[in-house]
Design a protein around this motif. Structure first.
Motif, PDB file in Angstrom:
ATOM      1  N   VAL A   1       8.608  -5.540  -5.202  1.00 44.40           N
ATOM      2  CA  VAL A   1       7.851  -4.355  -5.621  1.00 44.40           C
ATOM      3  C   VAL A   1       6.402  -4.764  -5.922  1.00 44.40           C
ATOM      4  CG1 VAL A   1       7.604  -2.554  -7.386  1.00 44.40           C
ATOM      5  CG2 VAL A   1       9.894  -3.160  -6.536  1.00 44.40           C
ATOM      6  N   ALA A   2       6.256  -5.873  -6.645  1.00 49.94           N
ATOM      7  CA  ALA A   2       4.907  -6.346  -7.000  1.00 49.94           C
ATOM      8  C   ALA A   2       4.114  -6.723  -5.745  1.00 49.94           C
ATOM      9  CB  ALA A   2       4.995  -7.533  -7.958  1.00 49.94           C
ATOM     10  N   ARG A   3       4.773  -7.408  -4.800  1.00 53.77           N
ATOM     11  CA  ARG A   3       4.070  -7.770  -3.565  1.00 53.77           C
ATOM     12  C   ARG A   3       3.577  -6.526  -2.837  1.00 53.77           C
ATOM     13  NH1 ARG A   3       7.994 -11.768  -2.756  1.00 53.77           N
ATOM     14  NH2 ARG A   3       9.130 -10.336  -1.397  1.00 53.77           N
ATOM     15  N   GLY A   4       4.425  -5.496  -2.808  1.00 57.99           N
ATOM     16  CA  GLY A   4       4.017  -4.248  -2.170  1.00 57.99           C
ATOM     17  C   GLY A   4       2.803  -3.639  -2.858  1.00 57.99           C
ATOM     18  N   ALA A   5       2.844  -3.587  -4.184  1.00 54.22           N
ATOM     19  CA  ALA A   5       1.712  -3.020  -4.929  1.00 54.22           C
ATOM     20  C   ALA A   5       0.453  -3.851  -4.685  1.00 54.22           C
ATOM     21  CB  ALA A   5       2.042  -2.951  -6.421  1.00 54.22           C
TER      22      ALA A   5
ATOM     23  N   GLU B   1      17.963   3.632  -1.178  1.00 49.82           N
ATOM     24  CA  GLU B   1      17.954   2.537  -0.207  1.00 49.82           C
ATOM     25  C   GLU B   1      16.538   2.141   0.216  1.00 49.82           C
ATOM     26  OE1 GLU B   1      19.514   5.383  -0.068  1.00 49.82           O
ATOM     27  OE2 GLU B   1      19.181   6.464   1.808  1.00 49.82           O
ATOM     28  N   GLU B   2      15.521   2.735  -0.374  1.00 55.28           N
ATOM     29  CA  GLU B   2      14.143   2.392   0.002  1.00 55.28           C
ATOM     30  C   GLU B   2      13.874   0.912  -0.256  1.00 55.28           C
ATOM     31  OE1 GLU B   2      11.593   2.484   1.827  1.00 55.28           O
ATOM     32  OE2 GLU B   2      10.858   4.472   1.237  1.00 55.28           O
ATOM     33  N   GLN B   3      13.085   0.300   0.645  1.00 52.75           N
ATOM     34  CA  GLN B   3      12.711  -1.112   0.470  1.00 52.75           C
ATOM     35  C   GLN B   3      11.801  -1.300  -0.740  1.00 52.75           C
ATOM     36  OE1 GLN B   3      10.750  -2.605   3.991  1.00 52.75           O
ATOM     37  NE2 GLN B   3      12.159  -1.437   5.273  1.00 52.75           N
ATOM     38  N   ALA B   4      12.035  -2.403  -1.449  1.00 53.18           N
ATOM     39  CA  ALA B   4      11.267  -2.671  -2.674  1.00 53.18           C
ATOM     40  C   ALA B   4       9.760  -2.710  -2.412  1.00 53.18           C
ATOM     41  CB  ALA B   4      11.734  -3.985  -3.293  1.00 53.18           C
ATOM     42  N   GLU B   5       9.331  -3.376  -1.343  1.00 53.71           N
ATOM     43  CA  GLU B   5       7.894  -3.475  -1.089  1.00 53.71           C
ATOM     44  C   GLU B   5       7.275  -2.100  -0.858  1.00 53.71           C
ATOM     45  OE1 GLU B   5       7.553  -7.819   0.987  1.00 53.71           O
ATOM     46  OE2 GLU B   5       5.801  -6.530   0.777  1.00 53.71           O
ATOM     47  N   MET B   6       8.033  -1.231  -0.190  1.00 52.27           N
ATOM     48  CA  MET B   6       7.526   0.111   0.089  1.00 52.27           C
ATOM     49  C   MET B   6       7.399   0.912  -1.206  1.00 52.27           C
ATOM     50  SD  MET B   6       6.271   0.856   2.782  1.00 52.27           S
ATOM     51  CE  MET B   6       6.648   0.233   4.390  1.00 52.27           C
ATOM     52  N   ILE B   7       8.344   0.707  -2.130  1.00 54.36           N
ATOM     53  CA  ILE B   7       8.255   1.389  -3.429  1.00 54.36           C
ATOM     54  C   ILE B   7       6.975   0.951  -4.141  1.00 54.36           C
ATOM     55  CG2 ILE B   7       9.341   1.650  -5.695  1.00 54.36           C
ATOM     56  CD1 ILE B   7      12.067   1.096  -4.282  1.00 54.36           C
ATOM     57  N   GLY B   8       6.708  -0.354  -4.109  1.00 56.75           N
ATOM     58  CA  GLY B   8       5.496  -0.865  -4.756  1.00 56.75           C
ATOM     59  C   GLY B   8       4.229  -0.348  -4.099  1.00 56.75           C
ATOM     60  N   ARG B   9       4.227  -0.320  -2.760  1.00 56.50           N
ATOM     61  CA  ARG B   9       3.042   0.183  -2.059  1.00 56.50           C
ATOM     62  C   ARG B   9       2.786   1.650  -2.413  1.00 56.50           C
ATOM     63  NH1 ARG B   9       0.482  -2.287   2.087  1.00 56.50           N
ATOM     64  NH2 ARG B   9      -0.036  -0.363   3.168  1.00 56.50           N
ATOM     65  N   ARG B  10       3.870   2.427  -2.420  1.00 54.14           N
ATOM     66  CA  ARG B  10       3.690   3.855  -2.666  1.00 54.14           C
ATOM     67  C   ARG B  10       3.291   4.116  -4.119  1.00 54.14           C
ATOM     68  NH1 ARG B  10       6.409   8.988  -2.107  1.00 54.14           N
ATOM     69  NH2 ARG B  10       8.507   8.148  -2.170  1.00 54.14           N
TER      70      ARG B  10
ATOM     71  N   LEU C   1       5.087 -14.332 -10.378  1.00 54.75           N
ATOM     72  CA  LEU C   1       4.129 -13.250 -10.195  1.00 54.75           C
ATOM     73  C   LEU C   1       2.698 -13.792 -10.248  1.00 54.75           C
ATOM     74  CD1 LEU C   1       3.729 -10.168  -9.951  1.00 54.75           C
ATOM     75  CD2 LEU C   1       3.605 -10.111 -12.445  1.00 54.75           C
ATOM     76  N   ARG C   2       2.433 -14.643 -11.207  1.00 59.03           N
ATOM     77  CA  ARG C   2       1.072 -15.190 -11.354  1.00 59.03           C
ATOM     78  C   ARG C   2       0.641 -15.921 -10.091  1.00 59.03           C
ATOM     79  NH1 ARG C   2      -0.844 -15.915 -17.019  1.00 59.03           N
ATOM     80  NH2 ARG C   2      -2.184 -17.526 -16.162  1.00 59.03           N
ATOM     81  N   ALA C   3       1.611 -16.550  -9.420  1.00 54.93           N
ATOM     82  CA  ALA C   3       1.283 -17.294  -8.200  1.00 54.93           C
ATOM     83  C   ALA C   3       0.817 -16.351  -7.085  1.00 54.93           C
ATOM     84  CB  ALA C   3       2.489 -18.104  -7.745  1.00 54.93           C
ATOM     85  N   LEU C   4       1.155 -15.065  -7.194  1.00 55.30           N
ATOM     86  CA  LEU C   4       0.751 -14.094  -6.168  1.00 55.30           C
ATOM     87  C   LEU C   4      -0.651 -13.543  -6.410  1.00 55.30           C
ATOM     88  CD1 LEU C   4       4.004 -11.900  -5.928  1.00 55.30           C
ATOM     89  CD2 LEU C   4       3.307 -13.770  -4.404  1.00 55.30           C
TER      90      LEU C   4
END
Lengths: 344, 344
Positions: free
Chosen positions: B101-105, B55-64, A11-14
């Protein structure tokens, strides 16, 4: 490196660098430059069937959720000020359930003057409580990363009680389901000792006053709260500081209740302490000349402080006994692994 | 009074007064006196099967999850600065899930310069994402409580798209499970319009720039983000301000995609907008002389602003149409009630 620590590294790398983020993910709390000084901010999730049993009382869930966040700020030498409380719960439990969780959190916060300022509610298939807590450090915030070779390691309170308490809860539940007589249940464990273990598990006492003392006096070089087990958390402090943490077996404080119940369970009390978790005691490194001051506990700390080891050059955390050193930096609870000792 | 608002009232009754808590529970965010000015702090939980499909994508959960918190700060006229991200998830999903999820956020946070500073991970039987976000208001923080009789009501964007998008997701899933051909599926709905509705549901755009403009210019008297439905959120603004919110039926902006899909579904698009929720548009009250400035949208807002009604003396929120006024302050999603429109 444990899986959850590995996650934090990834995570820190992001994260892009930020001048105002003085301490980011990977310590007990984050430190953010804000006005004259810094905010110290932490958050913890508590999840049903992982961190507490489904039948746990709502107020106790709230008290414990706040306590584990208070413990993180204590480990940063900081004074708690404000918190947010979010609760997911089964709708059929009704409004009284989240209100009772909130009352519990408020009862834990009140002695320290920490104020609830907001939160969120949602329905869900299981109870999840999320708290974010922040405050300020009167001195420089205490991190995991300042321990130096030559420092001594100190630990507050009586570790292992929470892990023993959780196991006792399970034993009592099993006895009750078999219709056994309620008392006496455990040879060698008095009702007071039973209570002591159960309380340590259900309603741990965060070491806020001790943490503030360490922060204000500036005598500790590094600190961590022991939430996942003395072994793994000593290893984390060592890794963050680039040193070796040496725990001396004969110095680990074992209270009578833990010793008695370990006997009943036929386990080694010290192994229990190393792997147990959920104690929320403070482990910290301080130079030898502070030992007398630290070992003469102040009443406001609510507990004693014991010298449990020393900091050496090297890496990892070891238990030093008559037969040499044993690596203990992997003993304890990993939130991303299965089948860890106290959280089936 | 809705059940979740009732909960907040009961909670507020438990809180001791604090001079530093300028706005406590019950607005879009809390406002805390801190240094020169104030911190504006919010938190939101997102729960699987309640706020997003399993079934929602993890990145989308983080973005939302980040977007709905950003929207709360926008409604307070504030600039987001830092956030905490906690995730409970099924261990078998592996470390890649919370990282996504973190990448999405982070991808949602980056354009606004908001930094991730900490969080927590836990295993759990369902995914729960909890974010706490804070920042500062360049002007006086905008609350729900300053609307005055004579003000006009303004709304950003095209409400109802998120609710339509969620229904569309469900329809597409049902068609897919019946083995229907993938396209064309809906008479009168172009592929672009389908995409528009799906995007509004899956990846809503928080109105950060507009909120900051309102906060900086000081031209809005009160604001709220429309997260639970235009009806209930207009009612909340009205209640906090001690006024009546009048929504004028013919002024409610209905975009082509919403109108077309409402036709397909044989529902009244305006009812959908009133009860729909999850739009994360800003509803705000401002004096009539600001109308020209507000209705000539700035490119950085990323959307238009429409005058949708007026503030009168009285209480509640009504829809004013040819046949008179209809109380709409109870239309929308209640997190503590069952069977609400878009969150079965």
């Amino acid at each position: 490196v444990r899986r959850e620590d590995h996650f934090v590294e990834k995570l820190r790398a992001l994260l892009p660098p930020s001048e105002r983020v003085l301490v980011g993910p990977g310590d007990d709390a984050a430190v953010i430059a804000e006005g004259p000084g810094a905010l110290v901010v932490t958050t913890d999730l508590m999840v049903e069937s992982v961190d507490f049993l489904p039948e746990e009382q709502a107020e106790m869930i709230g008290r414990r959720a706040l306590a584990i966040n208070l413990s993180d700020l204590a480990a940063m030498g900081s004074r708690p000020e404000f918190f947010l409380l979010s609760i997911a719960f089964r709708r059929e439990r009704g409004e009284e359930f989240p209100l009772a969780v909130a009352r519990g959190a408020l009862s834990r916060a009140e002695p320290f003057g920490a104020r609830l300022v907001g939160g969120d509610l949602s329905s869900g298939s299981a109870t999840v409580v999320s708290i974010a807590l922040w405050g300020r450090a009167p001195g420089a915030p205490l991190t995991r990363s300042g321990a130096r070779p030559g420092d001594l390691l100190f630990l507050s309170g009586w570790p292992g009680r929470a892990a023993a308490g959780l196991r006792l809860v399970r034993r009592l539940a099993a006895f009750a389901s078999q219709g056994s007589p309620p008392t006496p249940r455990f040879v060698g464990l008095s009702p007071e000792e039973e209570r002591e273990l159960l309380d340590a598990h259900r309603d741990p006492e965060p070491r806020v006053a001790l943490g503030l003392f360490l922060g204000q006096e500036g005598i500790a070089h590094a600190a961590i709260d022991v939430s996942d087990g003395l072994g793994v958390d000593a290893g984390r402090l060592a890794r963050a500081s680039g040193v070796r943490a040496v725990l001396e077996r004969e110095r680990i404080p074992v209270c009578r209740a833990v010793a008695s119940f370990a006997d009943v369970e036929a386990v080694d009390a010290v192994d229990w302490i190393l792997a147990g978790g959920d104690d929320y005691e403070l482990l910290f490194a301080a130079p030898p000349e502070t030992a007398a001051k630290l070992e003469s506990a102040r009443p406001e700390w609510g507990t004693r402080v014991t010298r449990v080891g020393r900091v050496e050059e090297g890496s990892g955390a070891v238990l030093r006994g008559r037969h040499g050193d044993r690596d203990v930096s992997d003993l304890g609870y990993d939130h991303l692994e299965r089948g860890t000792p106290n959280h089936e």
